[in-house]
Write an enzyme that holds these catalytic residues in place. Structure first.
Site, PDB file in Angstrom:
ATOM      1  N   HIS A  27     -40.040  45.537 -24.825  1.00 49.36           N
ATOM      2  CA  HIS A  27     -41.273  45.874 -24.085  1.00 49.36           C
ATOM      3  C   HIS A  27     -41.152  45.557 -22.589  1.00 49.36           C
ATOM      4  O   HIS A  27     -42.130  45.120 -21.965  1.00 49.36           O
ATOM      5  CB  HIS A  27     -42.491  45.200 -24.725  1.00 49.36           C
ATOM      6  CG  HIS A  27     -42.410  43.697 -24.833  1.00 49.36           C
ATOM      7  ND1 HIS A  27     -42.947  42.989 -25.884  1.00 49.36           N
ATOM      8  CD2 HIS A  27     -41.876  42.763 -24.012  1.00 49.36           C
ATOM      9  CE1 HIS A  27     -42.740  41.692 -25.704  1.00 49.36           C
ATOM     10  NE2 HIS A  27     -42.099  41.528 -24.562  1.00 49.36           N
ATOM     11  N   GLU A  37     -37.476  36.416 -28.363  1.00 49.53           N
ATOM     12  CA  GLU A  37     -38.555  37.357 -28.709  1.00 49.53           C
ATOM     13  C   GLU A  37     -38.234  38.151 -29.973  1.00 49.53           C
ATOM     14  O   GLU A  37     -39.142  38.706 -30.608  1.00 49.53           O
ATOM     15  CB  GLU A  37     -38.794  38.343 -27.553  1.00 49.53           C
ATOM     16  CG  GLU A  37     -39.444  37.728 -26.323  1.00 49.53           C
ATOM     17  CD  GLU A  37     -39.759  38.777 -25.248  1.00 49.53           C
ATOM     18  OE1 GLU A  37     -40.584  38.494 -24.381  1.00 49.53           O
ATOM     19  OE2 GLU A  37     -39.171  39.882 -25.284  1.00 49.53           O
ATOM     20  N   HIS A  72     -31.721  38.865 -23.657  1.00 51.03           N
ATOM     21  CA  HIS A  72     -31.967  38.757 -22.219  1.00 51.03           C
ATOM     22  C   HIS A  72     -32.332  37.327 -21.868  1.00 51.03           C
ATOM     23  O   HIS A  72     -32.845  36.579 -22.697  1.00 51.03           O
ATOM     24  CB  HIS A  72     -33.029  39.745 -21.712  1.00 51.03           C
ATOM     25  CG  HIS A  72     -34.444  39.561 -22.203  1.00 51.03           C
ATOM     26  ND1 HIS A  72     -34.804  39.525 -23.535  1.00 51.03           N
ATOM     27  CD2 HIS A  72     -35.609  39.421 -21.509  1.00 51.03           C
ATOM     28  CE1 HIS A  72     -36.124  39.399 -23.646  1.00 51.03           C
ATOM     29  NE2 HIS A  72     -36.634  39.310 -22.430  1.00 51.03           N
ATOM     30  N   HIS A 130     -47.460  37.057 -21.861  1.00 43.65           N
ATOM     31  CA  HIS A 130     -46.550  36.432 -20.896  1.00 43.65           C
ATOM     32  C   HIS A 130     -47.370  35.684 -19.844  1.00 43.65           C
ATOM     33  O   HIS A 130     -47.417  36.084 -18.681  1.00 43.65           O
ATOM     34  CB  HIS A 130     -45.676  37.488 -20.235  1.00 43.65           C
ATOM     35  CG  HIS A 130     -44.896  38.329 -21.201  1.00 43.65           C
ATOM     36  ND1 HIS A 130     -45.453  39.371 -21.913  1.00 43.65           N
ATOM     37  CD2 HIS A 130     -43.596  38.278 -21.586  1.00 43.65           C
ATOM     38  CE1 HIS A 130     -44.517  39.922 -22.692  1.00 43.65           C
ATOM     39  NE2 HIS A 130     -43.395  39.282 -22.515  1.00 43.65           N
TER      40      HIS A 130
HETATM   41 FE   LIG Z   1     -41.634  39.832 -23.487  1.00 35.13          FE
END
Ligand SMILES: [Fe+3]
Ligand SMILES: [Fe+3]
Lengths: 134, 279, 279, 134
Positions: free
Chosen positions: C12, C240, C193, C59
């Site tokens: 996302h 995530e 990431h 976030h």
């Molecule tokens: Fe995220």
């Protein structure tokens, strides 16, 4: 308001604050919650109707609040911990609110006596099926 | 290593706090209650826990309808008494234990419990009344406190079974903490009461006494009780009893009962207390 | 009866939203990505779910450090896009499904999942970017949306195993809903990431590809992966991926894979997508 | 700050935002969060030091914020999703922040090139035990 049947539906005189009640009474309860703040209490005191204009209430909810219909507020989605904030605002005790919600003209003193005598009996109060009130 | 030294079950009726704050504990209405809970003062004086984990519910005080956590744990350094409409209770601020609270949080989440982590928390009568009952009116609370806040206002609360399992996980979490601290767990709320509706004032003494007996000696048998039974038999607010089961889950299956007391009425509520030690 | 018609896994990354909003999808940097995800547009056009349950993380947008829910479910009627510092994304408001959301909440809590119930929720790129990827730029989203928000920012997130079990419970909850609606579940976030520290920019293509293969065909084998392995192998933000496992748990153990796509880089991230149907 | 050992402690160049980091960086992160509000951004812009006086920061945290030491903020309890709000305030991209945190003088362009070439390799970056950096 969609509400799937629940096993607790047949308990008499009891408004279980489930999702349906939450959705119905969200703004009524959040109005009551706002009375936690002293400045809001002052504003409400100095003009109840105008204060309520800030909340998207139904006409029935408005009337129940303004007329302090404690039982009606529960029917319209009120939760007792929220509506009792309005009772505190009015300087009332839980015994007063309890008597008022009994819905049979019981006075605060009679309610207190009932508590001292052991409280409201469970007998006949378990299910709508067993109560004359139905 | 941290060690669980005992568990207290107690109702947390706001009127009890008011009676203590206003010096009314020896008045006729209150004397039977305060006489009945006297042993908890002696017991706590003797075991002196470093930390009390207080399981309670927030009554539309810190949380409102916008965000309703099922299980929230207070990881902050201090928790101020919440103003519940009468001004905050005149009690000392509640001092937290962030190091242990974060350890518990980490352990519980990795153990499959979906905690909400709360750093900014005021505490209402649900937490402060049990402290007053147990410690009286000290200048400062003689223990650090970790608030464990359970939703019982919005249906559905967690089940009794889930609460008991959380208690078992809490025990594992306590015992995996390296520092040498002693911990007591308070389960609060109940007994039978209903504040709302035409059934307001409901008390079910017989059910309460049977439940208390099971609570002490056969807690696993209470786990099959569903919400509908609690609501029906103990009143819409009696469902607070599920919080006691967290404390019970933290204790050994077999326990030594130090004290049991039951009294009706306190305000609109049936009052219950138990003190348990591991055998 | 409600029916689960499929699952989508997708990263996302906020930059994907910006590329769509600014009409850059055919630029050389973006074309390979948007070509690669094209099949999801065709698939959704064909299956047209009434409701999408979007599993994502916030976030530091709606929630900050004061209250951090592990699992939060949005029961509100509408969820406005959150202003993440650039003004809110120019996308339609997200319309909820309170009746189904409350049904799921009740079912999940009674099934032993400790949900935080959220009525007042804005949604950030974690939820809106997947909608844009799947639906493009419609005037209004063609489905109702139930946000299921997972903490992955504050250590510890829920474990992969716990997420998978939540997915299984979500399936039971969906299938116990009487109205005849079709539901898709999105698992979002990942792939490898790391946004922070000296390792910023970390990508682990080999691990991602192996994980994707396991995700589709042998998800139970991924459940033993602990947080330290995710952090180490997929980067501090790659964790995530546990959110994908909620979607996978909701699907059958054996699934039909409609599409799989992997691409590096999107901003600082490895992008992954899968589309699954029950066999 | 007490922190029991974790299996992730040996991952190089990675600041896992656990309870210890949360406690250390709470106010630093909440300062960053305040920049979500336009009026706060204006106030911060018109006087950074005075604005920071409203937050109980350590002298090291203050300096790291004022001097935009992105890596130092993480060491002092910052969380990237919070500190990046300050980077957004400065008009910076995630590639700029990534390069700055690399701690080896890498430029933003070099960071972008690294990403286009497949990102930073996992080889040699799994554990402090295997990295020369140790
Ligand atoms: Fe995220
Ligand atoms: Fe209570």
């Amino acid at each position: 308001m969609m509400n799937s049947p629940h096993e607790y539906d047949d308990i008499p005189g009891t408004y279980v604050f489930d999702g349906s009640h939450n959705r119905l009474g969200y703004h009524l309860n959040m109005f009551c919650k706002s009375l936690d703040v002293a400045a809001n209490r002052d504003a409400f005191r100095s003009g109840e109707a105008a204060y309520l204009d800030h909340y998207p209430l139904t006409p029935e909810q408005r009337r129940a609040i303004l007329e302090r219909q404690w039982l009606e507020m529960l029917r319209l989605g009120g939760n007792i911990y929220y509506t009792f904030k309005l009772a505190i605002f009015d300087g009332l005790t839980m015994q007063h609110a309890g008597a008022a919600m009994s819905g049979n003209g019981m006075t605060t003193e009679e309610f207190q006596q009932m508590m001292l005598a052991g409280g409201r009996s469970i007998t006949g109060n378990r299910s709508r099926r067993e109560t004359p009130r139905g | 290593m941290a060690r669980l030294i005992g568990g207290i079950g107690t109702s947390h009726v706001p009127a009890i706090g008011a009676a203590i704050d206003r010096g009314k504990t020896q008045e006729p209405y209150w004397k039977p209650l305060f006489d009945g809970v006297r042993p908890v003062r002696d017991w706590i004086e003797q075991v002196r826990p470093d930390v009390c984990i207080v399981i309670y519910n927030d009554h539309a005080s810190r949380f409102d309808l916008s965000v309703i956590p099922t299980f929230a744990i207070g990881v902050g350094a201090e928790f101020a008494p919440h103003d519940e409409g009468y001004g905050p209770r005149p009690v000392p601020p509640v001092v937290g234990d962030p190091a242990l609270a974060w350890h518990l949080t980490e352990s519980l989440i990795l153990d499959g419990f979906d905690m909400t982590i709360v750093s900014d928390l005021t505490v209402d009568h649900g937490l402060t009344v049990p402290l007053s009952l147990v410690y009286g009116q000290p200048q400062a609370w003689p223990c650090r406190v970790i608030p464990l806040c359970v939703n019982v206002i919005q249906y559905p609360p967690p089940t009794g079974e889930r609460c008991y399992r959380l208690g078992q996980a809490l025990r594992r979490a306590i015992e995996s903490y390296a520092p040498d601290v002693t911990v007591a767990v308070f389960g609060t709320g109940g007994m039978s009461h209903q504040l709302q509706g035409e059934r307001a004032g409901l008390i079910n003494r017989e059910y309460d006494l049977r439940w208390l007996e099971g609570f002490v000696h056969a807690p696993e048998e209470l786990l099959k009780i569903g919400h509908a039974e609690y609501l029906r038999e103990t009143g819409s607010e009696g469902i607070e009893l599920v919080m006691w089961l967290i404390m019970r889950g933290a204790m050994d299956p077999k326990v030594r009962e130090i004290h049991r007391f039951y009294h009706v009425p306190v305000s609109n509520t049936a009052y219950g207390m138990v003190i348990l030690e591991n055998d």
